[in-house]
Scaffold this motif. Structure first.
Motif, PDB file in Angstrom:
ATOM      1  N   GLN A 102      -2.378   5.720  -0.912  1.00 44.16           N
ATOM      2  CA  GLN A 102      -3.487   5.071  -0.208  1.00 44.16           C
ATOM      3  C   GLN A 102      -3.631   5.578   1.221  1.00 44.16           C
ATOM      4  OE1 GLN A 102      -5.624   2.855  -1.745  1.00 44.16           O
ATOM      5  NE2 GLN A 102      -4.510   3.605  -3.512  1.00 44.16           N
ATOM      6  N   LEU A 103      -2.490   5.969   1.844  1.00 42.66           N
ATOM      7  CA  LEU A 103      -2.513   6.433   3.231  1.00 42.66           C
ATOM      8  C   LEU A 103      -1.485   7.541   3.409  1.00 42.66           C
ATOM      9  CD1 LEU A 103      -3.382   6.304   6.191  1.00 42.66           C
ATOM     10  CD2 LEU A 103      -1.806   4.358   6.482  1.00 42.66           C
ATOM     11  N   LEU A 104      -1.980   8.710   3.783  1.00 44.56           N
ATOM     12  CA  LEU A 104      -1.122   9.854   4.060  1.00 44.56           C
ATOM     13  C   LEU A 104      -1.168  10.133   5.558  1.00 44.56           C
ATOM     14  CD1 LEU A 104       0.551  12.371   3.244  1.00 44.56           C
ATOM     15  CD2 LEU A 104      -1.633  13.570   2.946  1.00 44.56           C
ATOM     16  N   PHE A 105      -0.015  10.023   6.208  1.00 48.10           N
ATOM     17  CA  PHE A 105       0.112  10.471   7.595  1.00 48.10           C
ATOM     18  C   PHE A 105       0.497  11.941   7.523  1.00 48.10           C
ATOM     19  CE2 PHE A 105       0.609   5.946   8.206  1.00 48.10           C
ATOM     20  CZ  PHE A 105      -0.033   5.722   9.409  1.00 48.10           C
ATOM     21  N   LEU A 106      -0.299  12.794   8.152  1.00 47.63           N
ATOM     22  CA  LEU A 106      -0.078  14.228   8.073  1.00 47.63           C
ATOM     23  C   LEU A 106       0.069  14.786   9.487  1.00 47.63           C
ATOM     24  CD1 LEU A 106       0.083  16.389   5.867  1.00 47.63           C
ATOM     25  CD2 LEU A 106      -2.362  16.774   6.180  1.00 47.63           C
ATOM     26  N   GLY A 107       1.240  15.367   9.777  1.00 46.41           N
ATOM     27  CA  GLY A 107       1.519  15.838  11.128  1.00 46.41           C
ATOM     28  C   GLY A 107       1.836  17.315  11.181  1.00 46.41           C
ATOM     29  N   THR A 108       1.436  17.945  12.260  1.00 49.27           N
ATOM     30  CA  THR A 108       1.700  19.364  12.441  1.00 49.27           C
ATOM     31  C   THR A 108       2.097  19.675  13.874  1.00 49.27           C
ATOM     32  OG1 THR A 108       0.825  21.614  12.135  1.00 49.27           O
ATOM     33  CG2 THR A 108      -0.707  19.967  12.968  1.00 49.27           C
ATOM     34  N   GLY A 109       2.969  20.654  13.994  1.00 46.73           N
ATOM     35  CA  GLY A 109       3.191  21.244  15.295  1.00 46.73           C
ATOM     36  C   GLY A 109       1.964  22.082  15.618  1.00 46.73           C
ATOM     37  N   ILE A 110       1.653  22.190  16.896  1.00 45.60           N
ATOM     38  CA  ILE A 110       0.480  22.953  17.306  1.00 45.60           C
ATOM     39  C   ILE A 110       0.966  24.194  18.029  1.00 45.60           C
ATOM     40  CG2 ILE A 110      -1.614  22.892  18.714  1.00 45.60           C
ATOM     41  CD1 ILE A 110      -1.567  19.794  18.154  1.00 45.60           C
TER      42      ILE A 110
ATOM     43  N   MET B 185       0.856  -1.175   0.000  1.00 46.21           N
ATOM     44  CA  MET B 185       0.000   0.000   0.000  1.00 46.21           C
ATOM     45  C   MET B 185       0.900   1.235   0.000  1.00 46.21           C
ATOM     46  SD  MET B 185      -3.012   1.072   2.721  1.00 46.21           S
ATOM     47  CE  MET B 185      -2.144   0.532   4.147  1.00 46.21           C
ATOM     48  N   LYS B 186       0.664   2.115  -0.953  1.00 45.90           N
ATOM     49  CA  LYS B 186       1.471   3.327  -1.055  1.00 45.90           C
ATOM     50  C   LYS B 186       1.149   4.259   0.114  1.00 45.90           C
ATOM     51  CE  LYS B 186       3.082   5.773  -4.918  1.00 45.90           C
ATOM     52  NZ  LYS B 186       2.773   6.318  -6.244  1.00 45.90           N
ATOM     53  N   THR B 187       2.184   4.539   0.920  1.00 51.41           N
ATOM     54  CA  THR B 187       2.027   5.331   2.137  1.00 51.41           C
ATOM     55  C   THR B 187       3.051   6.451   2.144  1.00 51.41           C
ATOM     56  OG1 THR B 187       1.299   3.348   3.308  1.00 51.41           O
ATOM     57  CG2 THR B 187       2.009   5.189   4.661  1.00 51.41           C
ATOM     58  N   TRP B 188       2.626   7.610   2.622  1.00 48.71           N
ATOM     59  CA  TRP B 188       3.521   8.759   2.712  1.00 48.71           C
ATOM     60  C   TRP B 188       3.376   9.406   4.073  1.00 48.71           C
ATOM     61  CZ3 TRP B 188       4.893  13.654  -0.181  1.00 48.71           C
ATOM     62  CH2 TRP B 188       5.956  13.417  -1.052  1.00 48.71           C
ATOM     63  N   VAL B 189       4.464   9.982   4.580  1.00 46.49           N
ATOM     64  CA  VAL B 189       4.448  10.713   5.856  1.00 46.49           C
ATOM     65  C   VAL B 189       4.916  12.136   5.577  1.00 46.49           C
ATOM     66  CG1 VAL B 189       5.298  10.821   8.218  1.00 46.49           C
ATOM     67  CG2 VAL B 189       4.997   8.584   7.122  1.00 46.49           C
ATOM     68  N   LEU B 190       4.026  13.083   5.788  1.00 45.26           N
ATOM     69  CA  LEU B 190       4.338  14.507   5.632  1.00 45.26           C
ATOM     70  C   LEU B 190       4.083  15.217   6.953  1.00 45.26           C
ATOM     71  CD1 LEU B 190       2.658  15.373   2.203  1.00 45.26           C
ATOM     72  CD2 LEU B 190       5.074  14.956   2.661  1.00 45.26           C
ATOM     73  N   TYR B 191       4.824  16.292   7.184  1.00 44.53           N
ATOM     74  CA  TYR B 191       4.672  17.027   8.443  1.00 44.53           C
ATOM     75  C   TYR B 191       5.097  18.471   8.244  1.00 44.53           C
ATOM     76  CZ  TYR B 191       9.715  16.821   8.654  1.00 44.53           C
ATOM     77  OH  TYR B 191      11.046  16.978   8.349  1.00 44.53           O
ATOM     78  N   TYR B 192       4.727  19.313   9.213  1.00 41.81           N
ATOM     79  CA  TYR B 192       5.293  20.647   9.320  1.00 41.81           C
ATOM     80  C   TYR B 192       5.754  20.819  10.759  1.00 41.81           C
ATOM     81  CZ  TYR B 192       6.613  25.374   9.050  1.00 41.81           C
ATOM     82  OH  TYR B 192       7.380  26.500   9.093  1.00 41.81           O
ATOM     83  N   SER B 193       7.007  21.239  10.910  1.00 40.08           N
ATOM     84  CA  SER B 193       7.598  21.367  12.241  1.00 40.08           C
ATOM     85  C   SER B 193       8.527  22.563  12.281  1.00 40.08           C
ATOM     86  CB  SER B 193       8.382  20.084  12.561  1.00 40.08           C
ATOM     87  OG  SER B 193       8.960  20.150  13.835  1.00 40.08           O
ATOM     88  N   ARG B 194       8.306  23.452  13.228  1.00 42.48           N
ATOM     89  CA  ARG B 194       9.212  24.596  13.402  1.00 42.48           C
ATOM     90  C   ARG B 194      10.418  24.220  14.252  1.00 42.48           C
ATOM     91  NH1 ARG B 194       5.094  29.425  15.181  1.00 42.48           N
ATOM     92  NH2 ARG B 194       3.644  29.178  13.452  1.00 42.48           N
ATOM     93  N   GLY B 195      10.171  23.475  15.324  1.00 46.43           N
ATOM     94  CA  GLY B 195      11.239  23.191  16.283  1.00 46.43           C
ATOM     95  C   GLY B 195      11.817  21.792  16.217  1.00 46.43           C
ATOM     96  N   GLY B 196      11.275  20.935  15.358  1.00 41.95           N
ATOM     97  CA  GLY B 196      11.802  19.589  15.198  1.00 41.95           C
ATOM     98  C   GLY B 196      11.056  18.507  15.952  1.00 41.95           C
ATOM     99  N   ASN B 197      10.106  18.867  16.807  1.00 40.84           N
ATOM    100  CA  ASN B 197       9.361  17.862  17.571  1.00 40.84           C
ATOM    101  C   ASN B 197       8.522  16.963  16.668  1.00 40.84           C
ATOM    102  OD1 ASN B 197      10.233  18.908  20.127  1.00 40.84           O
ATOM    103  ND2 ASN B 197       8.703  20.516  19.951  1.00 40.84           N
ATOM    104  N   THR B 198       7.744  17.568  15.795  1.00 40.08           N
ATOM    105  CA  THR B 198       6.874  16.797  14.901  1.00 40.08           C
ATOM    106  C   THR B 198       7.711  16.010  13.897  1.00 40.08           C
ATOM    107  OG1 THR B 198       5.203  18.517  15.181  1.00 40.08           O
ATOM    108  CG2 THR B 198       4.848  16.940  13.395  1.00 40.08           C
ATOM    109  N   LYS B 199       8.843  16.552  13.503  1.00 39.97           N
ATOM    110  CA  LYS B 199       9.751  15.841  12.600  1.00 39.97           C
ATOM    111  C   LYS B 199      10.200  14.522  13.226  1.00 39.97           C
ATOM    112  CE  LYS B 199      14.147  16.181  10.207  1.00 39.97           C
ATOM    113  NZ  LYS B 199      15.339  16.982   9.931  1.00 39.97           N
ATOM    114  N   LYS B 200      10.531  14.519  14.516  1.00 37.68           N
ATOM    115  CA  LYS B 200      10.963  13.292  15.201  1.00 37.68           C
ATOM    116  C   LYS B 200       9.870  12.234  15.155  1.00 37.68           C
ATOM    117  CE  LYS B 200      14.065  15.573  18.456  1.00 37.68           C
ATOM    118  NZ  LYS B 200      14.254  15.948  19.862  1.00 37.68           N
ATOM    119  N   ILE B 201       8.641  12.651  15.402  1.00 34.45           N
ATOM    120  CA  ILE B 201       7.514  11.712  15.375  1.00 34.45           C
ATOM    121  C   ILE B 201       7.321  11.184  13.947  1.00 34.45           C
ATOM    122  CG2 ILE B 201       5.015  11.493  15.706  1.00 34.45           C
ATOM    123  CD1 ILE B 201       6.656  11.679  18.335  1.00 34.45           C
TER     124      ILE B 201
END
Length: 143
Positions: A43-51, A1-17
């Motif tokens: 098929q599955l996009l993991f999308l992460g953000t710093g809050i 299954m085609k999977t991707w992990v994208l994120y936005y992180s200012r300080g690097g916390n979300t990047k680690k996850i």
């Protein structure tokens, strides 16, 4: 299954996850938005953000608004925060408005905030929990 992990992180916390999730699922490295954009037929996009101040970063919001929904079938949301994690629901709502199927379960953990708040976060237990979350979501869609 085609999977991707994208994120936005200012300080690097979300990047680690994000990197822990990508490692668990053996997908190409996690990438920061912008300029990353999912390839066709994810098929599955993991999308992460710093809050930040209870909201997702404006760059993440803009990314979602420009997301071509023909490229993404399902999305799972994660994030890191200094205190509140209310922005996760905002991200889920924005994705649903685009017509993307959003997984109900989310992942959120504390991230280091300034010098002394949540100082050692995310820690090894947070990274382990992120991997468990990623695997659970992936396996539930693969079945």
């Amino acid at each position: 299954m085609k999977t991707w992990v994208l994120y936005y992180s200012r300080g690097g916390n979300t990047k680690k996850i994000a990197e822990a999730m990508a490692e668990e699922l053996e997908v190409p490295k996690a990438e920061q938005v912008p300029p990353a954009y999912p390839p066709e037929n994810v098929q599955l996009l993991f999308l992460g953000t710093g809050i930040y101040a209870g909201k997702p970063d404006s760059k993440m919001v803009e990314f979602i608004r420009t997301l071509n929904t023909d490229r993404v079938k399902n999305a799972a949301v994660f994030g890191t925060n200094g205190g509140q994690d209310t922005a996760i629901e905002t991200v889920k709502s924005l994705l649903r408005e685009k017509g993307i199927n959003v997984i109900d379960e989310t992942f959120s953990c504390k991230g280091k905030y300034f010098l002394f708040i949540n100082r050692n976060k995310p820690d090894s237990e947070d990274l382990k929990a992120a991997k468990v979350f990623a695997r659970k979501v992936y396996d539930s869609l693969k079945a």
